[in-house]
Write a protein that holds these residues in place. Structure first.
Motif, PDB file in Angstrom:
ATOM      1  N   VAL A   9       1.408  -0.967  -0.079  1.00  0.00           N
ATOM      2  CA  VAL A   9      -0.315  -0.053   0.307  1.00  0.00           C
ATOM      3  C   VAL A   9       1.230   1.263   0.575  1.00  0.00           C
ATOM      4  O   VAL A   9       1.106   0.976   0.724  1.00  0.00           O
ATOM      5  CB  VAL A   9      -1.221  -0.092   0.891  1.00  0.00           C
ATOM      6  CG1 VAL A   9      -1.263   1.102   0.999  1.00  0.00           C
ATOM      7  CG2 VAL A   9      -1.548  -1.527   1.764  1.00  0.00           C
ATOM      8  N   LEU A  10       0.962   2.286  -1.024  1.00  0.00           N
ATOM      9  CA  LEU A  10       1.419   3.137  -1.608  1.00  0.00           C
ATOM     10  C   LEU A  10       1.422   4.488   0.179  1.00  0.00           C
ATOM     11  O   LEU A  10       0.221   4.792   0.127  1.00  0.00           O
ATOM     12  CB  LEU A  10       1.844   3.576  -2.471  1.00  0.00           C
ATOM     13  CG  LEU A  10       1.848   2.806  -3.537  1.00  0.00           C
ATOM     14  CD1 LEU A  10       1.592   3.860  -4.993  1.00  0.00           C
ATOM     15  CD2 LEU A  10       3.715   2.761  -3.889  1.00  0.00           C
ATOM     16  N   PRO A  11       2.601   4.782   0.481  1.00  0.00           N
ATOM     17  CA  PRO A  11       2.399   5.615   0.931  1.00  0.00           C
ATOM     18  C   PRO A  11       1.503   7.209   0.703  1.00  0.00           C
ATOM     19  O   PRO A  11       1.194   7.138  -0.330  1.00  0.00           O
ATOM     20  CB  PRO A  11       3.500   6.825   1.785  1.00  0.00           C
ATOM     21  CG  PRO A  11       4.349   5.356   1.379  1.00  0.00           C
ATOM     22  CD  PRO A  11       3.361   4.784   0.357  1.00  0.00           C
ATOM     23  N   GLU A  12       0.698   7.927   0.977  1.00  0.00           N
ATOM     24  CA  GLU A  12      -0.186   8.960   0.468  1.00  0.00           C
ATOM     25  C   GLU A  12       0.460  10.103   0.031  1.00  0.00           C
ATOM     26  O   GLU A  12       0.049  10.204  -1.070  1.00  0.00           O
ATOM     27  CB  GLU A  12      -0.133  10.130   1.464  1.00  0.00           C
ATOM     28  CG  GLU A  12      -1.903  10.759   1.350  1.00  0.00           C
ATOM     29  CD  GLU A  12      -2.702  11.352   2.272  1.00  0.00           C
ATOM     30  OE1 GLU A  12      -2.601  12.667   2.297  1.00  0.00           O
ATOM     31  OE2 GLU A  12      -2.827  11.012   3.106  1.00  0.00           O
ATOM     32  N   LEU A  14       3.236   9.130  -2.058  1.00  0.00           N
ATOM     33  CA  LEU A  14       3.411   8.728  -3.128  1.00  0.00           C
ATOM     34  C   LEU A  14       2.285   8.216  -4.078  1.00  0.00           C
ATOM     35  O   LEU A  14       2.423   8.680  -5.580  1.00  0.00           O
ATOM     36  CB  LEU A  14       3.917   7.134  -2.350  1.00  0.00           C
ATOM     37  CG  LEU A  14       5.417   7.195  -2.061  1.00  0.00           C
ATOM     38  CD1 LEU A  14       5.651   6.438  -2.466  1.00  0.00           C
ATOM     39  CD2 LEU A  14       6.151   7.831  -3.549  1.00  0.00           C
ATOM     40  N   THR A  15       1.215   8.274  -3.221  1.00  0.00           N
ATOM     41  CA  THR A  15      -0.068   8.300  -4.478  1.00  0.00           C
ATOM     42  C   THR A  15      -0.192   9.819  -4.648  1.00  0.00           C
ATOM     43  O   THR A  15      -0.769   9.986  -6.126  1.00  0.00           O
ATOM     44  CB  THR A  15      -1.029   8.366  -3.433  1.00  0.00           C
ATOM     45  OG1 THR A  15      -1.669   8.873  -2.247  1.00  0.00           O
ATOM     46  CG2 THR A  15      -1.146   6.545  -3.844  1.00  0.00           C
ATOM     47  N   ALA A  16      -0.041  11.249  -4.185  1.00  0.00           N
ATOM     48  CA  ALA A  16       0.294  12.142  -3.906  1.00  0.00           C
ATOM     49  C   ALA A  16       1.046  12.220  -5.991  1.00  0.00           C
ATOM     50  O   ALA A  16       0.101  12.819  -7.092  1.00  0.00           O
ATOM     51  CB  ALA A  16       0.137  13.283  -3.207  1.00  0.00           C
ATOM     52  N   VAL A  17       1.824  11.872  -5.733  1.00  0.00           N
ATOM     53  CA  VAL A  17       3.242  12.172  -6.244  1.00  0.00           C
ATOM     54  C   VAL A  17       2.877  11.485  -7.978  1.00  0.00           C
ATOM     55  O   VAL A  17       2.826  12.251  -9.101  1.00  0.00           O
ATOM     56  CB  VAL A  17       4.544  11.225  -6.241  1.00  0.00           C
ATOM     57  CG1 VAL A  17       5.609  10.948  -7.435  1.00  0.00           C
ATOM     58  CG2 VAL A  17       5.279  12.400  -5.556  1.00  0.00           C
ATOM     59  N   ALA A  18       2.065  10.037  -8.106  1.00  0.00           N
ATOM     60  CA  ALA A  18       1.535   9.276  -9.246  1.00  0.00           C
ATOM     61  C   ALA A  18       0.246  10.478  -9.362  1.00  0.00           C
ATOM     62  O   ALA A  18       0.261  10.571 -10.383  1.00  0.00           O
ATOM     63  CB  ALA A  18       0.643   8.195  -8.712  1.00  0.00           C
ATOM     64  N   ALA A  19      -0.521  10.788  -9.005  1.00  0.00           N
ATOM     65  CA  ALA A  19      -1.477  11.779  -9.575  1.00  0.00           C
ATOM     66  C   ALA A  19      -1.007  13.252 -10.090  1.00  0.00           C
ATOM     67  O   ALA A  19      -1.112  13.621 -11.350  1.00  0.00           O
ATOM     68  CB  ALA A  19      -2.354  12.325  -7.686  1.00  0.00           C
ATOM     69  N   MET A  20      -0.343  13.581  -9.129  1.00  0.00           N
ATOM     70  CA  MET A  20       0.675  14.469 -10.058  1.00  0.00           C
ATOM     71  C   MET A  20       1.723  14.409 -11.260  1.00  0.00           C
ATOM     72  O   MET A  20       0.645  14.880 -12.565  1.00  0.00           O
ATOM     73  CB  MET A  20       2.246  15.739  -9.485  1.00  0.00           C
ATOM     74  CG  MET A  20       0.790  15.912  -8.059  1.00  0.00           C
ATOM     75  SD  MET A  20       2.639  17.145  -6.892  1.00  0.00           S
ATOM     76  CE  MET A  20       4.475  15.841  -7.927  1.00  0.00           C
ATOM     77  N   LEU A  92       1.090   1.274 -10.101  1.00  0.00           N
ATOM     78  CA  LEU A  92       1.512  -0.516 -10.272  1.00  0.00           C
ATOM     79  C   LEU A  92       3.162   0.194 -10.475  1.00  0.00           C
ATOM     80  O   LEU A  92       3.461  -0.919  -9.130  1.00  0.00           O
ATOM     81  CB  LEU A  92       0.949  -0.499 -10.948  1.00  0.00           C
ATOM     82  CG  LEU A  92      -0.267  -0.630 -11.384  1.00  0.00           C
ATOM     83  CD1 LEU A  92      -0.962  -1.041 -12.806  1.00  0.00           C
ATOM     84  CD2 LEU A  92      -1.320  -1.649 -10.291  1.00  0.00           C
ATOM     85  N   LEU A  93       3.924   1.217 -10.915  1.00  0.00           N
ATOM     86  CA  LEU A  93       5.580   0.740 -10.825  1.00  0.00           C
ATOM     87  C   LEU A  93       5.482   0.969  -9.875  1.00  0.00           C
ATOM     88  O   LEU A  93       6.439   0.162  -8.772  1.00  0.00           O
ATOM     89  CB  LEU A  93       6.060   1.831 -11.781  1.00  0.00           C
ATOM     90  CG  LEU A  93       7.482   2.016 -11.720  1.00  0.00           C
ATOM     91  CD1 LEU A  93       8.193   0.355 -12.441  1.00  0.00           C
ATOM     92  CD2 LEU A  93       7.240   3.195 -13.121  1.00  0.00           C
ATOM     93  N   LEU A  94       5.713   1.924  -9.061  1.00  0.00           N
ATOM     94  CA  LEU A  94       6.126   2.398  -7.459  1.00  0.00           C
ATOM     95  C   LEU A  94       5.791   1.168  -6.414  1.00  0.00           C
ATOM     96  O   LEU A  94       6.512   1.066  -6.053  1.00  0.00           O
ATOM     97  CB  LEU A  94       5.430   4.007  -6.708  1.00  0.00           C
ATOM     98  CG  LEU A  94       5.365   4.970  -7.720  1.00  0.00           C
ATOM     99  CD1 LEU A  94       4.303   6.167  -7.129  1.00  0.00           C
ATOM    100  CD2 LEU A  94       7.432   5.383  -7.160  1.00  0.00           C
ATOM    101  N   GLU A  95       4.130   0.620  -6.857  1.00  0.00           N
ATOM    102  CA  GLU A  95       4.466  -0.183  -5.412  1.00  0.00           C
ATOM    103  C   GLU A  95       5.157  -1.498  -5.872  1.00  0.00           C
ATOM    104  O   GLU A  95       5.876  -2.474  -5.379  1.00  0.00           O
ATOM    105  CB  GLU A  95       3.042  -1.473  -6.150  1.00  0.00           C
ATOM    106  CG  GLU A  95       2.015  -0.385  -5.511  1.00  0.00           C
ATOM    107  CD  GLU A  95       0.064  -1.022  -5.947  1.00  0.00           C
ATOM    108  OE1 GLU A  95      -0.068  -2.051  -6.692  1.00  0.00           O
ATOM    109  OE2 GLU A  95      -0.636  -0.392  -5.039  1.00  0.00           O
TER     110      GLU A  95
END
Length: 155
Positions: A9-12, A14-20, A92-95
């Protein structure tokens, strides 16, 4: 989103970076900054594999084409959808990365997104037609700048 046991589960942050990143793809598509950002992101997502990079570049090209060809009434929804697609790809890549790789990739991704955010040519997207008219008389000259197909005629 529910995750199965053992799934990362990605930290918040990192999900923010993915959204950016997803937003940056959509904002850069169709601008002067697109080619540079496209190549950089394709290289990053390909992770050093020539075939993987080529696949990512093709996906980015399809995204840009879909955005460019979207019906004006549906453009916002196409852009929102594509931003979500790229957010998911990055998540998905970050995970799939270990913690140190994840942090390094996120830092590189932040830098790429910040470069786009600081690039004025990525902030303006042209949709539809633009008509420019000018008149030069006697010995004067006139120069006009545009993008896309230009038709120049003498009257």
């Amino acid at each position: 989103m529910l995750r199965s046991e053992g799934e990362h589960v990605l930290p918040e942050a990192l999900t923010a970076v993915a959204a950016m990143a997803g937003t940056a793809v959509v904002q850069a598509a169709g601008t002067d900054a697109w080619n540079t950002f496209r190549e950089r992101l394709g290289r990053m997502l390909g992770r050093g594999g020539e075939q993987a990079e080529s696949g990512e570049l093709a996906r980015l090209d399809r995204t840009a084409a879909e955005i460019a060809s979207a019906d004006p009434a549906e453009a916002d929804s196409v852009r929102t959808y594509q931003a979500g697609v790229w957010r998911t790809r990055v998540e998905l890549l970050l995970e799939s990365l270990d913690e140190s790789q994840r942090e390094a990739f996120a830092a590189e991704l932040r830098a790429a997104v910040e470069d786009i955010a600081g690039n004025d040519s990525a902030q303006q997207v042209w949709n539809g037609g633009v008509t420019m008219n000018g008149l030069a008389t006697d010995q004067s000259r006139m120069y006009q700048l545009g993008q896309g197909t230009m038709n120049i005629s003498e009257s």
